[in-house]
Design a protein around this motif. Structure first.
Motif, PDB file in Angstrom:
ATOM      1  N   ARG A 164       3.855  11.708  11.739  1.00 26.70           N
ATOM      2  CA  ARG A 164       3.209  11.519  13.042  1.00 26.70           C
ATOM      3  C   ARG A 164       2.489  12.810  13.437  1.00 26.70           C
ATOM      4  NH1 ARG A 164       4.167   7.303  15.704  1.00 26.70           N
ATOM      5  NH2 ARG A 164       6.127   6.932  14.622  1.00 26.70           N
ATOM      6  N   HIS A 189      -4.602  10.537  19.155  1.00 23.40           N
ATOM      7  CA  HIS A 189      -4.841   9.231  19.779  1.00 23.40           C
ATOM      8  C   HIS A 189      -6.336   8.993  19.902  1.00 23.40           C
ATOM      9  CE1 HIS A 189      -0.597   9.070  21.166  1.00 23.40           C
ATOM     10  NE2 HIS A 189      -0.755  10.384  21.165  1.00 23.40           N
ATOM     11  N   GLU A 227      -0.216   1.619  16.129  1.00 27.94           N
ATOM     12  CA  GLU A 227      -0.118   2.858  15.371  1.00 27.94           C
ATOM     13  C   GLU A 227      -0.625   2.607  13.970  1.00 27.94           C
ATOM     14  OE1 GLU A 227       3.932   4.318  15.759  1.00 27.94           O
ATOM     15  OE2 GLU A 227       3.170   5.709  17.253  1.00 27.94           O
ATOM     16  N   SER A 286      -1.864   4.585  10.029  1.00 32.66           N
ATOM     17  CA  SER A 286      -1.744   5.729   9.137  1.00 32.66           C
ATOM     18  C   SER A 286      -3.029   5.850   8.337  1.00 32.66           C
ATOM     19  CB  SER A 286      -0.552   5.533   8.185  1.00 32.66           C
ATOM     20  OG  SER A 286      -0.518   6.563   7.227  1.00 32.66           O
ATOM     21  N   VAL A 327       0.073   9.621  10.783  1.00 36.30           N
ATOM     22  CA  VAL A 327       0.199   8.493  11.706  1.00 36.30           C
ATOM     23  C   VAL A 327      -0.420   8.864  13.039  1.00 36.30           C
ATOM     24  CG1 VAL A 327       1.812   6.960  12.887  1.00 36.30           C
ATOM     25  CG2 VAL A 327       2.290   7.701  10.541  1.00 36.30           C
ATOM     26  N   SER A 342      -2.406   7.011  16.852  1.00 35.55           N
ATOM     27  CA  SER A 342      -2.454   5.833  17.719  1.00 35.55           C
ATOM     28  C   SER A 342      -3.886   5.396  17.972  1.00 35.55           C
ATOM     29  CB  SER A 342      -1.792   6.135  19.072  1.00 35.55           C
ATOM     30  OG  SER A 342      -0.421   6.350  18.908  1.00 35.55           O
TER      31      SER A 342
END
Length: 122
Positions: free
Chosen positions: A63, A67, A102, A104, A110, A112
């Protein structure tokens, strides 16, 4: 506290295992403009924000706290999978009018994707 300097820019940096593959992914999926590229570092621009890609052959992903607000979440998710990424979690409404999925990238980073209907953004 006195500062004798100014911050000229803020940007984000992502580790990537394969530079060419990562540049292709962000260009194809998010329309990133490449402003500099080399085998070790590339600078991309997405919606006025610079994203640096740093070559790290041992990178395993995770992560990254990135975003992207998009106009059409379904189309953005389809673009991710078409370009070799995966949807990690399907779109869900996290607040009234705010739908998030979400995804990848090809390097395991990862991030958003958010579609805000109306003026609300979280």
């Amino acid at each position: 506290m006195h500062m004798d300097f100014k911050v000229a820019e803020t940007f984000l940096s992502l580790n990537v295992a394969d530079m060419d593959r990562a540049v292709r992914f962000y260009s194809r999926v998010l329309g990133a403009a490449t402003t500099w590229t080399s085998p070790h570092w590339s600078s991309l621009n997405v919606a006025g924000v610079r994203i640096g890609l740093f070559a790290n052959p041992g990178h395993e992903g995770g992560r990254v706290g990135l975003h992207f607000v998009v106009s059409e979440l379904g189309a953005a998710c389809a673009s991710v999978t078409d370009a070799g990424g995966i949807i990690v979690s399907a779109a869900s409404e996290v607040a009234p009018g705010v739908v998030v999925a979400e995804a990848s990238d090809t390097e395991g980073n990862v991030f958003s994707l958010q579609e805000a209907r109306g003026k609300l953004r979280i």
